[in-house]
Design a protein around this motif. Sequence first.
Motif, PDB file in Angstrom:
ATOM      1  N   ALA A 184      48.529  34.486  33.935  1.00  0.00           N
ATOM      2  CA  ALA A 184      48.475  34.641  35.378  1.00  0.00           C
ATOM      3  C   ALA A 184      47.345  35.607  35.733  1.00  0.00           C
ATOM      4  CB  ALA A 184      49.801  35.165  35.893  1.00  0.00           C
ATOM      5  N   MET A 185      46.724  35.337  36.829  1.00  0.00           N
ATOM      6  CA  MET A 185      45.627  36.206  37.260  1.00  0.00           C
ATOM      7  C   MET A 185      46.147  37.562  37.733  1.00  0.00           C
ATOM      8  SD  MET A 185      42.817  34.798  36.611  1.00  0.00           S
ATOM      9  CE  MET A 185      41.662  35.770  37.513  1.00  0.00           C
ATOM     10  N   ILE A 186      47.369  37.613  38.243  1.00  0.00           N
ATOM     11  CA  ILE A 186      48.002  38.865  38.650  1.00  0.00           C
ATOM     12  C   ILE A 186      49.291  39.004  37.852  1.00  0.00           C
ATOM     13  CG2 ILE A 186      49.024  40.178  40.559  1.00  0.00           C
ATOM     14  CD1 ILE A 186      46.036  39.807  40.870  1.00  0.00           C
ATOM     15  N   ALA A 187      49.460  40.141  37.191  1.00  0.00           N
ATOM     16  CA  ALA A 187      50.656  40.388  36.392  1.00  0.00           C
ATOM     17  C   ALA A 187      51.414  41.570  36.994  1.00  0.00           C
ATOM     18  CB  ALA A 187      50.269  40.698  34.951  1.00  0.00           C
ATOM     19  N   THR A 188      52.707  41.590  36.791  1.00  0.00           N
ATOM     20  CA  THR A 188      53.537  42.710  37.238  1.00  0.00           C
ATOM     21  C   THR A 188      53.985  43.475  36.007  1.00  0.00           C
ATOM     22  OG1 THR A 188      54.305  41.437  39.137  1.00  0.00           O
ATOM     23  CG2 THR A 188      55.609  43.354  38.520  1.00  0.00           C
ATOM     24  N   MET A 189      53.876  44.819  36.074  1.00  0.00           N
ATOM     25  CA  MET A 189      54.319  45.650  34.961  1.00  0.00           C
ATOM     26  C   MET A 189      55.034  46.865  35.517  1.00  0.00           C
ATOM     27  SD  MET A 189      51.069  47.818  33.510  1.00  0.00           S
ATOM     28  CE  MET A 189      50.496  46.467  32.575  1.00  0.00           C
ATOM     29  N   ASP A 190      55.851  47.477  34.679  1.00  0.00           N
ATOM     30  CA  ASP A 190      56.563  48.694  35.077  1.00  0.00           C
ATOM     31  C   ASP A 190      55.701  49.903  34.785  1.00  0.00           C
ATOM     32  OD1 ASP A 190      58.915  47.480  36.004  1.00  0.00           O
ATOM     33  OD2 ASP A 190      59.668  47.274  33.959  1.00  0.00           O
ATOM     34  N   HIS A 191      55.504  50.737  35.806  1.00  0.00           N
ATOM     35  CA  HIS A 191      54.740  51.975  35.677  1.00  0.00           C
ATOM     36  C   HIS A 191      55.747  53.125  35.672  1.00  0.00           C
ATOM     37  CE1 HIS A 191      52.143  55.325  36.813  1.00  0.00           C
ATOM     38  NE2 HIS A 191      51.139  54.600  36.366  1.00  0.00           N
ATOM     39  N   PRO A 192      55.578  54.114  34.772  1.00  0.00           N
ATOM     40  CA  PRO A 192      56.578  55.182  34.674  1.00  0.00           C
ATOM     41  C   PRO A 192      56.758  55.999  35.955  1.00  0.00           C
ATOM     42  CG  PRO A 192      54.681  55.650  33.278  1.00  0.00           C
ATOM     43  CD  PRO A 192      54.509  54.264  33.806  1.00  0.00           C
ATOM     44  N   ALA A 193      55.720  56.132  36.767  1.00  0.00           N
ATOM     45  CA  ALA A 193      55.827  56.930  37.984  1.00  0.00           C
ATOM     46  C   ALA A 193      55.938  56.076  39.240  1.00  0.00           C
ATOM     47  CB  ALA A 193      54.626  57.860  38.106  1.00  0.00           C
ATOM     48  N   LEU A 194      55.375  54.878  39.220  1.00  0.00           N
ATOM     49  CA  LEU A 194      55.289  54.064  40.436  1.00  0.00           C
ATOM     50  C   LEU A 194      56.257  52.894  40.476  1.00  0.00           C
ATOM     51  CD1 LEU A 194      51.389  53.933  40.626  1.00  0.00           C
ATOM     52  CD2 LEU A 194      52.920  55.493  41.839  1.00  0.00           C
ATOM     53  N   GLY A 195      56.947  52.627  39.383  1.00  0.00           N
ATOM     54  CA  GLY A 195      57.842  51.468  39.341  1.00  0.00           C
ATOM     55  C   GLY A 195      57.041  50.203  39.070  1.00  0.00           C
ATOM     56  N   ALA A 196      57.484  49.092  39.638  1.00  0.00           N
ATOM     57  CA  ALA A 196      56.806  47.811  39.420  1.00  0.00           C
ATOM     58  C   ALA A 196      55.473  47.801  40.170  1.00  0.00           C
ATOM     59  CB  ALA A 196      57.677  46.657  39.885  1.00  0.00           C
ATOM     60  N   ILE A 197      54.391  47.514  39.445  1.00  0.00           N
ATOM     61  CA  ILE A 197      53.065  47.422  40.078  1.00  0.00           C
ATOM     62  C   ILE A 197      52.432  46.095  39.702  1.00  0.00           C
ATOM     63  CG2 ILE A 197      52.674  49.915  40.133  1.00  0.00           C
ATOM     64  CD1 ILE A 197      50.808  49.531  37.684  1.00  0.00           C
ATOM     65  N   ARG A 198      51.541  45.635  40.556  1.00  0.00           N
ATOM     66  CA  ARG A 198      50.780  44.413  40.282  1.00  0.00           C
ATOM     67  C   ARG A 198      49.411  44.827  39.769  1.00  0.00           C
ATOM     68  NH1 ARG A 198      51.308  40.260  45.063  1.00  0.00           N
ATOM     69  NH2 ARG A 198      49.973  39.236  43.556  1.00  0.00           N
ATOM     70  N   THR A 199      48.962  44.148  38.734  1.00  0.00           N
ATOM     71  CA  THR A 199      47.697  44.486  38.090  1.00  0.00           C
ATOM     72  C   THR A 199      46.966  43.204  37.726  1.00  0.00           C
ATOM     73  OG1 THR A 199      46.728  45.776  36.277  1.00  0.00           O
ATOM     74  CG2 THR A 199      48.769  44.618  35.810  1.00  0.00           C
ATOM     75  N   PRO A 200      45.651  43.248  37.611  1.00  0.00           N
ATOM     76  CA  PRO A 200      44.941  42.039  37.185  1.00  0.00           C
ATOM     77  C   PRO A 200      45.428  41.580  35.817  1.00  0.00           C
ATOM     78  CG  PRO A 200      43.392  43.684  37.976  1.00  0.00           C
ATOM     79  CD  PRO A 200      44.735  44.345  37.889  1.00  0.00           C
ATOM     80  N   GLY A 201      45.626  40.300  35.668  1.00  0.00           N
ATOM     81  CA  GLY A 201      46.018  39.733  34.380  1.00  0.00           C
ATOM     82  C   GLY A 201      44.782  39.381  33.576  1.00  0.00           C
ATOM     83  N   PHE A 202      44.970  38.655  32.501  1.00  0.00           N
ATOM     84  CA  PHE A 202      43.858  38.227  31.672  1.00  0.00           C
ATOM     85  C   PHE A 202      43.372  36.870  32.163  1.00  0.00           C
ATOM     86  CE2 PHE A 202      46.049  41.300  29.073  1.00  0.00           C
ATOM     87  CZ  PHE A 202      45.008  42.034  28.558  1.00  0.00           C
ATOM     88  N   PRO A 203      42.084  36.726  32.444  1.00  0.00           N
ATOM     89  CA  PRO A 203      41.575  35.483  33.034  1.00  0.00           C
ATOM     90  C   PRO A 203      41.558  34.303  32.065  1.00  0.00           C
ATOM     91  CG  PRO A 203      39.768  36.981  32.596  1.00  0.00           C
ATOM     92  CD  PRO A 203      41.040  37.730  32.294  1.00  0.00           C
ATOM     93  N   ILE A 204      41.586  34.566  30.753  1.00  0.00           N
ATOM     94  CA  ILE A 204      41.529  33.479  29.776  1.00  0.00           C
ATOM     95  C   ILE A 204      42.764  33.571  28.881  1.00  0.00           C
ATOM     96  CG2 ILE A 204      40.255  32.481  27.845  1.00  0.00           C
ATOM     97  CD1 ILE A 204      37.725  33.698  29.128  1.00  0.00           C
ATOM     98  N   ASN A 205      43.555  32.531  28.881  1.00  0.00           N
ATOM     99  CA  ASN A 205      44.742  32.448  28.036  1.00  0.00           C
ATOM    100  C   ASN A 205      44.770  31.079  27.379  1.00  0.00           C
ATOM    101  OD1 ASN A 205      46.165  34.952  28.356  1.00  0.00           O
ATOM    102  ND2 ASN A 205      46.571  34.365  30.465  1.00  0.00           N
ATOM    103  N   SER A 206      45.596  30.940  26.371  1.00  0.00           N
ATOM    104  CA  SER A 206      45.769  29.644  25.725  1.00  0.00           C
ATOM    105  C   SER A 206      47.258  29.410  25.526  1.00  0.00           C
ATOM    106  CB  SER A 206      45.045  29.605  24.382  1.00  0.00           C
ATOM    107  OG  SER A 206      45.693  30.455  23.465  1.00  0.00           O
ATOM    108  N   ALA A 207      47.609  28.205  25.111  1.00  0.00           N
ATOM    109  CA  ALA A 207      49.007  27.876  24.885  1.00  0.00           C
ATOM    110  C   ALA A 207      49.586  28.720  23.758  1.00  0.00           C
ATOM    111  CB  ALA A 207      49.147  26.387  24.581  1.00  0.00           C
ATOM    112  N   GLU A 208      48.767  29.083  22.760  1.00  0.00           N
ATOM    113  CA  GLU A 208      49.259  29.856  21.625  1.00  0.00           C
ATOM    114  C   GLU A 208      49.413  31.344  21.936  1.00  0.00           C
ATOM    115  OE1 GLU A 208      46.304  27.929  21.051  1.00  0.00           O
ATOM    116  OE2 GLU A 208      47.516  26.199  20.497  1.00  0.00           O
ATOM    117  N   THR A 209      48.505  31.878  22.713  1.00  0.00           N
ATOM    118  CA  THR A 209      48.546  33.306  23.021  1.00  0.00           C
ATOM    119  C   THR A 209      48.438  33.505  24.517  1.00  0.00           C
ATOM    120  OG1 THR A 209      46.159  33.511  22.774  1.00  0.00           O
ATOM    121  CG2 THR A 209      47.497  33.974  20.824  1.00  0.00           C
ATOM    122  N   ASN A 210      49.524  33.856  25.120  1.00  0.00           N
ATOM    123  CA  ASN A 210      49.530  34.141  26.551  1.00  0.00           C
ATOM    124  C   ASN A 210      49.467  35.656  26.717  1.00  0.00           C
ATOM    125  OD1 ASN A 210      49.657  33.905  29.270  1.00  0.00           O
ATOM    126  ND2 ASN A 210      51.856  33.580  29.363  1.00  0.00           N
ATOM    127  N   ALA A 211      48.275  36.186  26.869  1.00  0.00           N
ATOM    128  CA  ALA A 211      48.071  37.629  26.929  1.00  0.00           C
ATOM    129  C   ALA A 211      48.676  38.210  28.204  1.00  0.00           C
ATOM    130  CB  ALA A 211      46.575  37.931  26.882  1.00  0.00           C
TER     131      ALA A 211
END
Length: 70
Positions: A1-28
């Motif tokens: 996904a171009m935008i990923a959500t992750m948990d930040h220790p101080a801010l809670g859930a944040i949206r961050t840029p994802g990885f622009p290139i992924n494949s079926a074997e490795t979804n970064a």
Amino acid sequence: AMIATMDHPALGAIRTPGFPINSAETNAVPHAPAPARGQHSRAILAAFGFGAEQIDGLVERRVVRCAPAP
């Protein structure tokens, strides 16, 4: 996904840029948020040979910034 959500220790859930290139074997996905300013200062300075007293002196003189202990 171009935008990923992750948990930040101080801010809670944040949206961050994802990885622009992924494949079926490795979804970064982002594994950790960016470090806080000064979060790793003591460890980095110690790795370069600075002692605890030297690091404390640099922090006191505001030469470097260290994040507060959790």
